[in-house]
Each structure stands twice: as structure tokens, then as C-alpha cells.
Design a protein around this motif. Sequence first.
Motif, PDB file in Angstrom:
ATOM      1  N   GLY A 187       0.817  -1.209   0.000  1.00 26.41           N
ATOM      2  CA  GLY A 187       0.000   0.000   0.000  1.00 26.41           C
ATOM      3  C   GLY A 187       0.847   1.253   0.000  1.00 26.41           C
ATOM      4  N   ALA A 188       1.941   1.255   0.765  1.00 30.85           N
ATOM      5  CA  ALA A 188       2.829   2.416   0.804  1.00 30.85           C
ATOM      6  C   ALA A 188       3.487   2.652  -0.546  1.00 30.85           C
ATOM      7  CB  ALA A 188       3.893   2.223   1.895  1.00 30.85           C
ATOM      8  N   VAL A 189       3.891   1.547  -1.200  1.00 36.87           N
ATOM      9  CA  VAL A 189       4.496   1.679  -2.532  1.00 36.87           C
ATOM     10  C   VAL A 189       3.475   2.247  -3.521  1.00 36.87           C
ATOM     11  CG1 VAL A 189       5.489   0.413  -4.470  1.00 36.87           C
ATOM     12  CG2 VAL A 189       6.188  -0.136  -2.134  1.00 36.87           C
ATOM     13  N   GLY A 190       2.251   1.719  -3.461  1.00 37.29           N
ATOM     14  CA  GLY A 190       1.207   2.230  -4.341  1.00 37.29           C
ATOM     15  C   GLY A 190       0.891   3.688  -4.079  1.00 37.29           C
ATOM     16  N   TYR A 191       0.917   4.083  -2.795  1.00 40.36           N
ATOM     17  CA  TYR A 191       0.656   5.478  -2.442  1.00 40.36           C
ATOM     18  C   TYR A 191       1.735   6.398  -3.015  1.00 40.36           C
ATOM     19  CZ  TYR A 191      -1.255   9.216   0.489  1.00 40.36           C
ATOM     20  OH  TYR A 191      -1.855  10.366   0.935  1.00 40.36           O
ATOM     21  N   GLN A 192       2.979   5.926  -2.962  1.00 41.75           N
ATOM     22  CA  GLN A 192       4.080   6.731  -3.500  1.00 41.75           C
ATOM     23  C   GLN A 192       3.943   6.907  -5.005  1.00 41.75           C
ATOM     24  OE1 GLN A 192       6.433   8.386  -1.786  1.00 41.75           O
ATOM     25  NE2 GLN A 192       7.158   9.237  -3.741  1.00 41.75           N
ATOM     26  N   CYS A 193       3.299   5.943  -5.674  1.00 42.61           N
ATOM     27  CA  CYS A 193       3.121   6.044  -7.130  1.00 42.61           C
ATOM     28  C   CYS A 193       2.217   7.202  -7.526  1.00 42.61           C
ATOM     29  CB  CYS A 193       2.564   4.731  -7.680  1.00 42.61           C
ATOM     30  SG  CYS A 193       3.760   3.365  -7.664  1.00 42.61           S
ATOM     31  N   LEU A 194       1.519   7.780  -6.541  1.00 40.92           N
ATOM     32  CA  LEU A 194       0.709   8.960  -6.851  1.00 40.92           C
ATOM     33  C   LEU A 194       1.568  10.134  -7.306  1.00 40.92           C
ATOM     34  CD1 LEU A 194      -1.865   8.890  -3.884  1.00 40.92           C
ATOM     35  CD2 LEU A 194      -2.205   8.095  -6.225  1.00 40.92           C
ATOM     36  N   GLN A 195       2.878  10.032  -7.053  1.00 42.48           N
ATOM     37  CA  GLN A 195       3.777  11.111  -7.474  1.00 42.48           C
ATOM     38  C   GLN A 195       3.810  11.282  -8.996  1.00 42.48           C
ATOM     39  OE1 GLN A 195       8.044  10.289  -6.994  1.00 42.48           O
ATOM     40  NE2 GLN A 195       7.533   8.126  -6.713  1.00 42.48           N
ATOM     41  N   TYR A 196       3.374  10.270  -9.717  1.00 39.44           N
ATOM     42  CA  TYR A 196       3.399  10.348 -11.177  1.00 39.44           C
ATOM     43  C   TYR A 196       2.152  11.013 -11.749  1.00 39.44           C
ATOM     44  CZ  TYR A 196       7.172   7.031 -10.465  1.00 39.44           C
ATOM     45  OH  TYR A 196       8.329   6.423 -10.038  1.00 39.44           O
ATOM     46  N   LEU A 197       1.231  11.395 -10.885  1.00 42.89           N
ATOM     47  CA  LEU A 197       0.053  12.102 -11.367  1.00 42.89           C
ATOM     48  C   LEU A 197       0.425  13.527 -11.757  1.00 42.89           C
ATOM     49  CD1 LEU A 197      -2.643  10.959  -8.759  1.00 42.89           C
ATOM     50  CD2 LEU A 197      -2.356  10.158 -11.112  1.00 42.89           C
ATOM     51  N   PRO A 198      -0.297  14.103 -12.702  1.00 44.48           N
ATOM     52  CA  PRO A 198       0.003  15.483 -13.118  1.00 44.48           C
ATOM     53  C   PRO A 198      -0.126  16.458 -11.954  1.00 44.48           C
ATOM     54  CG  PRO A 198      -1.463  14.411 -14.695  1.00 44.48           C
ATOM     55  CD  PRO A 198      -1.382  13.505 -13.512  1.00 44.48           C
ATOM     56  N   GLY A 199       0.822  17.344 -11.844  1.00 46.38           N
ATOM     57  CA  GLY A 199       0.770  18.372 -10.811  1.00 46.38           C
ATOM     58  C   GLY A 199       1.276  17.949  -9.447  1.00 46.38           C
ATOM     59  N   VAL A 200       1.705  16.694  -9.307  1.00 49.10           N
ATOM     60  CA  VAL A 200       2.184  16.195  -8.017  1.00 49.10           C
ATOM     61  C   VAL A 200       3.703  16.249  -7.992  1.00 49.10           C
ATOM     62  CG1 VAL A 200       2.306  14.214  -6.471  1.00 49.10           C
ATOM     63  CG2 VAL A 200       0.178  14.709  -7.711  1.00 49.10           C
ATOM     64  N   ARG A 201       4.248  16.823  -6.955  1.00 52.27           N
ATOM     65  CA  ARG A 201       5.700  16.879  -6.774  1.00 52.27           C
ATOM     66  C   ARG A 201       6.098  15.772  -5.797  1.00 52.27           C
ATOM     67  NH1 ARG A 201       7.700  22.811  -5.514  1.00 52.27           N
ATOM     68  NH2 ARG A 201       9.669  21.675  -5.812  1.00 52.27           N
ATOM     69  N   GLY A 202       6.609  14.693  -6.347  1.00 53.81           N
ATOM     70  CA  GLY A 202       6.913  13.523  -5.532  1.00 53.81           C
ATOM     71  C   GLY A 202       7.887  13.790  -4.410  1.00 53.81           C
ATOM     72  N   VAL A 203       8.822  14.715  -4.621  1.00 52.25           N
ATOM     73  CA  VAL A 203       9.820  14.998  -3.585  1.00 52.25           C
ATOM     74  C   VAL A 203       9.198  15.676  -2.375  1.00 52.25           C
ATOM     75  CG1 VAL A 203      11.745  15.140  -5.191  1.00 52.25           C
ATOM     76  CG2 VAL A 203      10.400  17.194  -4.704  1.00 52.25           C
ATOM     77  N   GLU A 204       7.945  16.144  -2.493  1.00 52.07           N
ATOM     78  CA  GLU A 204       7.281  16.800  -1.368  1.00 52.07           C
ATOM     79  C   GLU A 204       6.323  15.871  -0.636  1.00 52.07           C
ATOM     80  OE1 GLU A 204       5.350  20.366  -2.564  1.00 52.07           O
ATOM     81  OE2 GLU A 204       7.200  21.405  -3.116  1.00 52.07           O
ATOM     82  N   MET A 205       6.128  14.652  -1.127  1.00 50.33           N
ATOM     83  CA  MET A 205       5.223  13.733  -0.437  1.00 50.33           C
ATOM     84  C   MET A 205       5.809  13.333   0.913  1.00 50.33           C
ATOM     85  SD  MET A 205       3.693  11.237  -3.411  1.00 50.33           S
ATOM     86  CE  MET A 205       2.503  10.519  -2.255  1.00 50.33           C
ATOM     87  N   THR A 206       4.947  13.145   1.885  1.00 49.90           N
ATOM     88  CA  THR A 206       5.397  12.817   3.228  1.00 49.90           C
ATOM     89  C   THR A 206       6.150  11.485   3.257  1.00 49.90           C
ATOM     90  OG1 THR A 206       4.689  12.306   5.484  1.00 49.90           O
ATOM     91  CG2 THR A 206       3.139  11.797   3.740  1.00 49.90           C
ATOM     92  N   GLU A 207       7.263  11.458   3.952  1.00 48.42           N
ATOM     93  CA  GLU A 207       8.021  10.221   4.116  1.00 48.42           C
ATOM     94  C   GLU A 207       7.429   9.341   5.211  1.00 48.42           C
ATOM     95  OE1 GLU A 207      10.564   8.719   2.604  1.00 48.42           O
ATOM     96  OE2 GLU A 207      10.450  10.214   1.021  1.00 48.42           O
ATOM     97  N   SER A 208       6.472   9.855   5.952  1.00 43.99           N
ATOM     98  CA  SER A 208       5.866   9.076   7.030  1.00 43.99           C
ATOM     99  C   SER A 208       4.864   8.048   6.527  1.00 43.99           C
ATOM    100  CB  SER A 208       5.167  10.014   8.019  1.00 43.99           C
ATOM    101  OG  SER A 208       4.110  10.724   7.387  1.00 43.99           O
ATOM    102  N   LYS A 209       4.617   8.034   5.230  1.00 46.72           N
ATOM    103  CA  LYS A 209       3.582   7.144   4.688  1.00 46.72           C
ATOM    104  C   LYS A 209       3.856   5.677   4.996  1.00 46.72           C
ATOM    105  CE  LYS A 209       5.879   7.406   0.199  1.00 46.72           C
ATOM    106  NZ  LYS A 209       6.865   8.395   0.708  1.00 46.72           N
ATOM    107  N   VAL A 210       5.131   5.256   4.926  1.00 48.15           N
ATOM    108  CA  VAL A 210       5.453   3.849   5.191  1.00 48.15           C
ATOM    109  C   VAL A 210       5.092   3.485   6.622  1.00 48.15           C
ATOM    110  CG1 VAL A 210       7.301   2.140   5.298  1.00 48.15           C
ATOM    111  CG2 VAL A 210       7.284   3.842   3.462  1.00 48.15           C
ATOM    112  N   VAL A 211       5.417   4.375   7.560  1.00 49.86           N
ATOM    113  CA  VAL A 211       5.102   4.118   8.967  1.00 49.86           C
ATOM    114  C   VAL A 211       3.587   4.046   9.159  1.00 49.86           C
ATOM    115  CG1 VAL A 211       5.400   4.923  11.333  1.00 49.86           C
ATOM    116  CG2 VAL A 211       7.203   5.310   9.645  1.00 49.86           C
TER     117      VAL A 211
END
Length: 275
Positions: A61-85
Motif C-alpha cells: 500500500g505504501a508503494v502504491g501510495y508513492q506512485c501517486l507522485q506520477y500524477l500530473p501536478g504532483v511533486r513527488g519529492v514533497e510527499m510525506t516520508e511518514s507514509k510507510v510508517v
Amino acid sequence: MSERVPSRGEVAQAAVWLGKHGVRVETPTRLLATRLGVRAGARPRAFLIRVALFLLAGIAGAVGYQCLQYLPGVRGVEMTESKVVYFLLCAFQWATWSAIRHRHRRAAAALGARALDRPRPPWRSLVNRWYLASVVVTFGGGAALGATMYFATEYRTYAWSWLGVLGLGAVVFAAIFAGVVCRPVIAQDRPSLAVDTVLRVDDLTLALPSMYSFPVLVDLVTTHRQPPGFAPWLAGYVVLAIALQVVGVLVSRRRRPALPAGDYGVPLPAQAGAR
């Protein structure tokens, strides 16, 4: 279908749980051993397999959530790193709760017509104001902080990515809370009825709403992806949520009703040669 007999580990840990609540028995009744064994520390193979599968699902689920970074307008480097926890916490909590719920259902099925016909205690009698305050701060306060970051700063990706995993924790918490307060009474006599009431309080403590506040500390101490100036607010949010939860647990334990005298199983043999 034959009724499953609790393992020796479950029986032993159920006796330990009863001992901590002032009842000393050598072998608890089958009903109590079924309900108390896993929660008291017994870890049968089926439980470990369940936890492992849920944790794998959490990682996926965490890996899939991180894949949201590929959506238009999403800056993956700004996504929270706490998602895995967050995903691992949700997975572990749900695996533990589902194992406990499975044993509650098994115990209820084994009782059948022998079960006492008693109304469920009202949910307000199971929680205190400190506990409810921790729920409000964890999820309501977190939502307010996330919304402020989203609308008042340029760190929108961080804000919604954190709100998403916090919302996932809120769903898991709500499901466990509803499962506990709506669960029918599982008892056959006065002692098992008293245990049933204590277990409801313990199960709500297991829900631990404030647990979903501290993963955001990952962003504060490692990646620093939160908007500038919000670190003190997020740290204060975590401290307040956990402090309220701790006080709520302590108050709940102090007010926990004592188990009455009765038949909880085979009592411990009298010590030979006692003086």
C-alpha cells in the motif's frame, strides 16, 4: 464442525491476564482462554502468519501510495516520508484486531444458546474525556493542520499526502471503535460477564488513536519536507495527542472494575507445606 481447543500457549497467557486482574487460576475456562490468550501475549502460528500478510499488504500500500507522485501536478519529492510508517501501523493494528475479533466470534459461536442475554454497555461508559480528547486532537487537529498547510502555503503535495495517510488511520480507528462498542455481550455467567466489560475497555485502549499522530515526526527529524514554520506546530500536535492518550489510559486503568469472585476455571492448587 468441532470446536477448536485453545492452544497451551493461549491457556497459559489467559491465566496470566486473569492473574494481572486479581484472579489466580491454573487453567481458565475454555471461553476465557479463547478470548484472552492472544491479547495476553500468546502468538500461535496462525497469528504470526496473519500479521506477516498484513504487513506485506501495508508495504504494498505504501508503494502504491508513492506512485501517486506520477500524477500530473504532483511533486513527488514533497510527499510525506511518514507514509510507510502509517501503512505499517494500520496493517499491524488491523492484523492484531482481526485476530482478537476472530476469537470473540469463535467464543460467541461456541456459547450458542448458553450466552447471557444482556444489553451492550453504552459507549460513553467505556471511554473517558481524556480518551475522546486524544481522538479529537489526533484526527481533528491533524486535519486542521493539514488544511492550513494546503491552503496557506505552497506545500500542497505534502499537505494532502499527509492528510491521506492520517485519514487512513482514522478509518482503521473508527472501524475498531465501532466493532468494540457494537459487539454483543459474550458471557455465560457473572465472571465471564465482568471479563467481557473489561475487555471492551482494553480493546478501545488497543485502538490507540494518538498512535497515528507520531509518524509525522519522521518528516520533522529526517527529510524536513513540512512547510517552513510548521515544525513546532506539528511537534506540539504530536506531544498533545500522546499526552492526552496517556492520561486517558491511566484514568481508565484506575477506574477499571475489579473482577468479582466466581468460576474462572481450575484454581491454583494450594501450596503444600505452606506455613
